[in-house]
Design a protein around this motif. Structure first.
Motif, mmCIF file in Angstrom:
data_model
loop_
_atom_site.group_PDB
_atom_site.id
_atom_site.type_symbol
_atom_site.label_atom_id
_atom_site.label_comp_id
_atom_site.label_asym_id
_atom_site.label_seq_id
_atom_site.Cartn_x
_atom_site.Cartn_y
_atom_site.Cartn_z
ATOM 1 N N SER A 1 -5.015 3.891 -2.245
ATOM 2 C CA SER A 1 -4.175 4.943 -2.827
ATOM 3 C C SER A 1 -4.568 5.229 -4.274
ATOM 4 C CB SER A 1 -2.695 4.539 -2.750
ATOM 5 O OG SER A 1 -2.283 4.405 -1.411
ATOM 6 N N THR B 1 0.689 -6.594 -7.075
ATOM 7 C CA THR B 1 0.473 -5.925 -5.792
ATOM 8 C C THR B 1 -0.854 -5.189 -5.718
ATOM 9 O OG1 THR B 1 1.639 -3.919 -6.504
ATOM 10 C CG2 THR B 1 2.953 -5.643 -5.437
ATOM 11 N N THR C 1 -1.484 -4.054 7.454
ATOM 12 C CA THR C 1 -0.890 -2.945 6.722
ATOM 13 C C THR C 1 0.623 -3.082 6.730
ATOM 14 O OG1 THR C 1 -0.845 -1.599 8.739
ATOM 15 C CG2 THR C 1 -2.756 -1.346 7.290
ATOM 16 N N PRO C 2 1.301 -2.535 5.710
ATOM 17 C CA PRO C 2 2.765 -2.622 5.684
ATOM 18 C C PRO C 2 3.385 -1.685 6.713
ATOM 19 C CG PRO C 2 1.992 -1.268 3.871
ATOM 20 C CD PRO C 2 0.760 -1.834 4.521
ATOM 21 N N VAL D 1 1.503 3.146 9.552
ATOM 22 C CA VAL D 1 2.330 3.022 8.347
ATOM 23 C C VAL D 1 3.213 4.257 8.196
ATOM 24 C CG1 VAL D 1 2.319 2.734 5.840
ATOM 25 C CG2 VAL D 1 0.536 1.653 7.225
ATOM 26 N N ILE E 1 -4.037 -1.042 0.983
ATOM 27 C CA ILE E 1 -3.405 0.280 0.941
ATOM 28 C C ILE E 1 -3.120 0.708 -0.490
ATOM 29 C CG2 ILE E 1 -1.011 -0.553 1.167
ATOM 30 C CD1 ILE E 1 -0.560 1.883 3.043
ATOM 31 N N VAL E 2 -2.837 -0.244 -1.374
ATOM 32 C CA VAL E 2 -2.616 0.085 -2.787
ATOM 33 C C VAL E 2 -3.933 0.497 -3.433
ATOM 34 C CG1 VAL E 2 -1.920 -0.811 -5.038
ATOM 35 C CG2 VAL E 2 -0.593 -1.402 -2.997
ATOM 36 N N GLU F 1 6.014 0.205 5.982
ATOM 37 C CA GLU F 1 6.366 1.396 5.217
ATOM 38 C C GLU F 1 5.714 1.334 3.848
ATOM 39 O OE1 GLU F 1 10.431 2.730 3.225
ATOM 40 O OE2 GLU F 1 10.465 3.152 5.381
ATOM 41 N N PHE F 2 5.316 2.484 3.349
ATOM 42 C CA PHE F 2 4.693 2.553 2.021
ATOM 43 C C PHE F 2 5.323 3.715 1.279
ATOM 44 C CE2 PHE F 2 1.076 3.471 -0.917
ATOM 45 C CZ PHE F 2 1.000 2.219 -1.511
ATOM 46 N N ASP G 1 6.460 1.791 -3.617
ATOM 47 C CA ASP G 1 5.375 0.846 -3.896
ATOM 48 C C ASP G 1 4.374 1.360 -4.916
ATOM 49 O OD1 ASP G 1 6.004 -1.190 -1.687
ATOM 50 O OD2 ASP G 1 5.936 0.716 -0.606
ATOM 51 N N VAL H 1 4.792 6.560 5.770
ATOM 52 C CA VAL H 1 4.648 6.915 4.357
ATOM 53 C C VAL H 1 5.853 7.747 3.930
ATOM 54 C CG1 VAL H 1 3.221 8.057 2.625
ATOM 55 C CG2 VAL H 1 2.139 6.890 4.569
#
Length: 310
Positions: free
Chosen positions: A290, A281, A89-90, A120, A286-287, A92-93, A142, A122
């Motif tokens: 979302s 991406t 996971t990144p 993460v 996580i993308v 920061e998102f 993102d 957010v």
């Protein structure tokens, strides 16, 4: 990893000035200037030309920016595939959206991500649709939820962005509870001839949508009040000062003495709401999570808003 200086050059190419590039990227103007100078020196090519008090891309600079679209997209695709394969996971998102999207769609998504992805950080940014796209392309956020019209954010015209449809957001008429049509299941604009209207100032995207609806119906509305916030519109309608058009996405829960009624007929105004990510991406866990959350929430919102009526 793509050289951060190259991403700064791409942002400069989009916005055209050191100050705007600094504001979008989060660097100081001097840091932006230093990055661009260092990039030129490392490549041994003139990318920028000073003209008067400003800088402009040379033909070489424009060519470099154009040729890196595919590179940035491929790097996004590679990192997304790596995240999917390893479950990483990144750190920061970032999420961005215009006001009603931020409150109705992004806040619930941010809360869900905080619970499901506790490592993460957010971050939510509320901004105009065009500003959200600028931040997305500068890699400050993102995912962006925007109104996809030429007046707001012409997403489909930018090959660097990939869009996911969320909902067609109809505009309803907002009436005071004692209005003759307040108990109607729907109303046409023709039934509202002679009413006083409350809307945004000329030149705004919302005013353009408002005007287009009445033009399509062959009407010339009497606009008496110009406001920028839904709360002000709601207060004026509740006080019996006129009628307003309100997006279905905007909540009227807790508002006093107002009722929303759907507009019927071919002139019904509607906004197309989409989620935008940088091309390449989509596919990162996580993308994808979302986007799925937003699509599910958007499906429920339209009916939920009508249920708020007193």
């Amino acid at each position: 990893m793509i050289d951060r200086r190259l991403l700064t050059l791409r942002t400069f190419a989009s916005c055209g000035s050191i100050a705007a590039t600094a504001e979008l990227t989060g660097y100081s103007p001097s840091a932006v200037s230093a990055q661009l100078r260092e990039l030129q020196q490392s490549l041994g090519m003139r990318l920028l030309l000073k003209e008067g008090r400003g800088l402009h891309l040379t033909a070489t600079g424009r060519y470099l920016v154009e040729q890196t679209d595919g590179l940035v997209e491929e790097w996004g695709r590679i990192t997304s595939a790596m995240a999917s394969a390893t479950g990483s996971t990144p750190v920061e998102f970032g999420l961005g959206g215009f006001s009603t999207a931020a409150s109705s769609l992004l806040v619930p998504l941010a809360a869900d991500l905080r619970a499901s992805q506790p490592t993460v950080t957010v971050r939510v940014v509320e901004a105009s649709p065009s500003r959200c796209l600028d931040l997305l392309l500068a890699e400050r956020i993102d995912l962006a939820v925007v109104v996809a019209t030429e007046a707001e954010a012409h997403v489909g015209a930018d090959s660097r962005v990939e869009e996911t449809p969320l909902l067609d957001d109809p505009l309803d008429v907002m009436l005071p509870l004692d209005h003759r049509l307040a108990d109607s299941s729907s109303v046409s604009l023709h039934e509202l001839v002679g009413e006083v209207w409350i809307t945004d100032a000329p030149g705004t995207a919302y005013r353009a949508l408002f005007s287009a609806a009445f033009t399509a119906a062959g009407m010339n509305p009497h606009v008496q009040h110009e406001v920028t916030e839904w709360e002000t519109t709601t207060a004026l309608v509740g006080a019996g000062m006129g009628l307003g058009l309100v997006p279905r996405l905007a909540s009227l829960a807790g508002s006093e003495n107002v009722r929303r009624v759907p507009i019927s007929g071919p002139a019904r105004p509607t906004r197309r709401i989409v989620a935008a990510v940088r091309r390449g991406t989509a596919g990162a866990p996580i993308v994808d999570a979302s986007l799925a959350h937003l699509q599910d929430a958007a499906r429920r919102l339209l009916s939920d808003r009508l249920a708020e009526n007193p």
